[in-house]
Design a protein around this motif. Sequence first.
Motif, PDB file in Angstrom:
ATOM      1  N   MET A  80     -13.241   7.214  35.419  1.00  0.00           N
ATOM      2  CA  MET A  80     -14.507   6.572  35.060  1.00  0.00           C
ATOM      3  C   MET A  80     -14.241   5.122  34.685  1.00  0.00           C
ATOM      4  O   MET A  80     -13.147   4.778  34.237  1.00  0.00           O
ATOM      5  N   SER A  81     -15.278   4.310  34.828  1.00  0.00           N
ATOM      6  CA  SER A  81     -15.143   2.925  34.376  1.00  0.00           C
ATOM      7  C   SER A  81     -15.177   2.912  32.846  1.00  0.00           C
ATOM      8  O   SER A  81     -15.719   3.822  32.207  1.00  0.00           O
ATOM      9  N   TYR A  82     -14.579   1.873  32.273  1.00  0.00           N
ATOM     10  CA  TYR A  82     -14.543   1.785  30.809  1.00  0.00           C
ATOM     11  C   TYR A  82     -15.967   1.796  30.234  1.00  0.00           C
ATOM     12  O   TYR A  82     -16.214   2.361  29.178  1.00  0.00           O
ATOM     13  N   GLU A  83     -16.876   1.167  30.955  1.00  0.00           N
ATOM     14  CA  GLU A  83     -18.271   1.131  30.481  1.00  0.00           C
ATOM     15  C   GLU A  83     -18.873   2.532  30.465  1.00  0.00           C
ATOM     16  O   GLU A  83     -19.571   2.906  29.524  1.00  0.00           O
ATOM     17  N   GLN A  84     -18.614   3.290  31.535  1.00  0.00           N
ATOM     18  CA  GLN A  84     -19.123   4.670  31.564  1.00  0.00           C
ATOM     19  C   GLN A  84     -18.564   5.476  30.397  1.00  0.00           C
ATOM     20  O   GLN A  84     -19.270   6.274  29.776  1.00  0.00           O
ATOM     21  N   ILE A  85     -17.286   5.270  30.129  1.00  0.00           N
ATOM     22  CA  ILE A  85     -16.634   6.027  29.053  1.00  0.00           C
ATOM     23  C   ILE A  85     -17.259   5.686  27.711  1.00  0.00           C
ATOM     24  O   ILE A  85     -17.510   6.567  26.881  1.00  0.00           O
ATOM     25  N   ALA A  86     -17.540   4.394  27.518  1.00  0.00           N
ATOM     26  CA  ALA A  86     -18.212   3.984  26.277  1.00  0.00           C
ATOM     27  C   ALA A  86     -19.526   4.750  26.129  1.00  0.00           C
ATOM     28  O   ALA A  86     -19.887   5.189  25.034  1.00  0.00           O
ATOM     29  N   GLY A  87     -20.232   4.929  27.250  1.00  0.00           N
ATOM     30  CA  GLY A  87     -21.496   5.668  27.227  1.00  0.00           C
ATOM     31  C   GLY A  87     -21.285   7.146  26.935  1.00  0.00           C
ATOM     32  O   GLY A  87     -21.983   7.737  26.115  1.00  0.00           O
ATOM     33  N   VAL A  88     -20.309   7.738  27.617  1.00  0.00           N
ATOM     34  CA  VAL A  88     -20.054   9.178  27.441  1.00  0.00           C
ATOM     35  C   VAL A  88     -19.673   9.491  25.994  1.00  0.00           C
ATOM     36  O   VAL A  88     -20.137  10.458  25.404  1.00  0.00           O
ATOM     37  N   LEU A  89     -18.808   8.671  25.423  1.00  0.00           N
ATOM     38  CA  LEU A  89     -18.305   8.943  24.075  1.00  0.00           C
ATOM     39  C   LEU A  89     -19.166   8.295  22.999  1.00  0.00           C
ATOM     40  O   LEU A  89     -18.922   8.492  21.807  1.00  0.00           O
ATOM     41  N   ASN A  90     -20.125   7.507  23.453  1.00  0.00           N
ATOM     42  CA  ASN A  90     -21.016   6.813  22.515  1.00  0.00           C
ATOM     43  C   ASN A  90     -20.243   5.944  21.523  1.00  0.00           C
ATOM     44  O   ASN A  90     -20.431   6.037  20.311  1.00  0.00           O
ATOM     45  N   ILE A  91     -19.354   5.138  22.064  1.00  0.00           N
ATOM     46  CA  ILE A  91     -18.575   4.209  21.234  1.00  0.00           C
ATOM     47  C   ILE A  91     -18.601   2.841  21.915  1.00  0.00           C
ATOM     48  O   ILE A  91     -18.866   2.753  23.116  1.00  0.00           O
ATOM     49  N   PRO A  92     -18.311   1.767  21.177  1.00  0.00           N
ATOM     50  CA  PRO A  92     -18.297   0.444  21.808  1.00  0.00           C
ATOM     51  C   PRO A  92     -17.143   0.310  22.811  1.00  0.00           C
ATOM     52  O   PRO A  92     -16.121   1.002  22.694  1.00  0.00           O
ATOM     53  N   LEU A  93     -17.340  -0.571  23.772  1.00  0.00           N
ATOM     54  CA  LEU A  93     -16.318  -0.809  24.790  1.00  0.00           C
ATOM     55  C   LEU A  93     -14.977  -1.187  24.160  1.00  0.00           C
ATOM     56  O   LEU A  93     -13.921  -0.741  24.609  1.00  0.00           O
ATOM     57  N   GLY A  94     -15.027  -2.007  23.101  1.00  0.00           N
ATOM     58  CA  GLY A  94     -13.790  -2.426  22.439  1.00  0.00           C
ATOM     59  C   GLY A  94     -13.012  -1.231  21.892  1.00  0.00           C
ATOM     60  O   GLY A  94     -11.778  -1.215  21.918  1.00  0.00           O
ATOM     61  N   THR A  95     -13.741  -0.222  21.424  1.00  0.00           N
ATOM     62  CA  THR A  95     -13.087   0.981  20.901  1.00  0.00           C
ATOM     63  C   THR A  95     -12.448   1.783  22.028  1.00  0.00           C
ATOM     64  O   THR A  95     -11.377   2.364  21.863  1.00  0.00           O
ATOM     65  N   VAL A  96     -13.130   1.799  23.192  1.00  0.00           N
ATOM     66  CA  VAL A  96     -12.528   2.456  24.360  1.00  0.00           C
ATOM     67  C   VAL A  96     -11.178   1.812  24.643  1.00  0.00           C
ATOM     68  O   VAL A  96     -10.158   2.496  24.807  1.00  0.00           O
ATOM     69  N   MET A  97     -11.151   0.472  24.664  1.00  0.00           N
ATOM     70  CA  MET A  97      -9.921  -0.225  25.008  1.00  0.00           C
ATOM     71  C   MET A  97      -8.830  -0.003  23.963  1.00  0.00           C
ATOM     72  O   MET A  97      -7.673   0.190  24.309  1.00  0.00           O
ATOM     73  N   SER A  98      -9.212  -0.002  22.687  1.00  0.00           N
ATOM     74  CA  SER A  98      -8.159   0.173  21.684  1.00  0.00           C
ATOM     75  C   SER A  98      -7.616   1.603  21.706  1.00  0.00           C
ATOM     76  O   SER A  98      -6.417   1.811  21.560  1.00  0.00           O
ATOM     77  N   ARG A  99      -8.495   2.569  21.953  1.00  0.00           N
ATOM     78  CA  ARG A  99      -7.989   3.954  22.041  1.00  0.00           C
ATOM     79  C   ARG A  99      -7.095   4.143  23.262  1.00  0.00           C
ATOM     80  O   ARG A  99      -6.091   4.848  23.206  1.00  0.00           O
TER      81      ARG A  99
END
Lengths: 174, 266
Positions: A130-149
């Motif tokens: 998935m794209s990072y943006e999609q993941i942010a949506g799925v997990l309901n977290i900010p994009l920056g949090t996706v990247m740090s995780r």
Amino acid sequence: MPNVTSQIVACIPALRRYARGLTRNKEDADDLVQDTLERAWRRHALWQQRGDLRAWLFSILHNRFVDRVRALRASPAEPMDSETGSGEGIAVPARATQSDRLEVRDLDAALARLVPDQREVLLLVAVEQMSYEQIAGVLNIPLGTVMSRLSRAREQLRGVLEGREVISRLKVVK
Amino acid sequence: MNTDDNSPVTEADLHAYADHQLRPARRMQVEAYLAAHPRDAARIQAWVTENEMLRALLDPVLREPIPVRIPVAPARSMIPWRQFALAAAIAFCSASVAWVARGALDDQKLQPAAALTPATPVAATFARRAAVAHVVYSPEVRRPVEVGADQEDQLVSWLSKRMDAPLKAPHLGRVGYELIGGRLLPGEKGPVAQFMYHDGSGQRLTLYVTRETAPSGDSAFRFAQEGPVNVFYWVDGKFGYAISAGADKSELFSVAQDVYRQLAPG
């Protein structure tokens, strides 16, 4: 509607794959997918305002998974929050294998060492692609949090895999 | 990731590079950076390998049969809805809540085909007329209908003759309504038929049948509200149908499904 039904069914194999990666256990994974589908079928007439159907299904599964991790919190093996916890440390079970080559099975063990929220991001990126943006949506977290995780998950994984190689080498020396 | 092409390379860019999520221009810039930073290039290579290995670990799950306990269709109680939907690719939308479930979906992206299926002006007027006719006739105590259910055959053949098309009075016992009878009404340009039903508590429901709608292959199911009256209406072939009642929307919807099933051509 007929398309929604078949689109949902078409997502089941990927949901099972993701759940297997999260739980690393067939029974637990299928429990999660069963819960997810039961919920999805009750609510699928309403899905459309949510946009991407696959993302919607994965977000249901994510919520089920989070509930489950919370329920298991009595067990210290699954701290959910990587922002505060550092997981288990990187002690690795020293499995006696003939080779110190990196193997898929070692990766499975390494995956098990990740805290759940890092594991989620890593699997959605690497396996579900998935794209990072999609993941942010799925997990309901900010994009920056996706990247740090993601970054922490990869660091952690690397550490575990490298640690495993060291242990193997030590075993060989012994 | 979505930074300016000349901005410094970030850790996030390195991950996005490994995951093929960079725009081409940015990708080239990161490549130039990696050529000068072999340690980062090696990290990226390791991530790419790990991505592949994770897929190798988990992809076999995709080829397993789906276990029986995972439901691959809505629960039994929802099957009538589903069959109905399969038969007609229905849009079910509400003027107040504005939600719609519609069949025509793009394969990949699954965006809503239409955020809300707009009611065509003709359909909207016939729904409104149906609601008005419901309000006018359903409270009638002594003469709610011109011809009673005891003469159902006569009622149906009379209305069919006046409408110049074969009509049917659907039987709604399964959803708890019984036919009282029917009447002929003036539409915009010609006759319209109204069938009236009641349930055990005396609550009335009317089915309005008109030929004043444009023929349509789109059996979209639409919902409207006129004051206290809820209306489901749709166009099927040469007929426009509207079900009106004070009953709540979900109950009315199951009635509408039943009516649709009984009246659908073929």
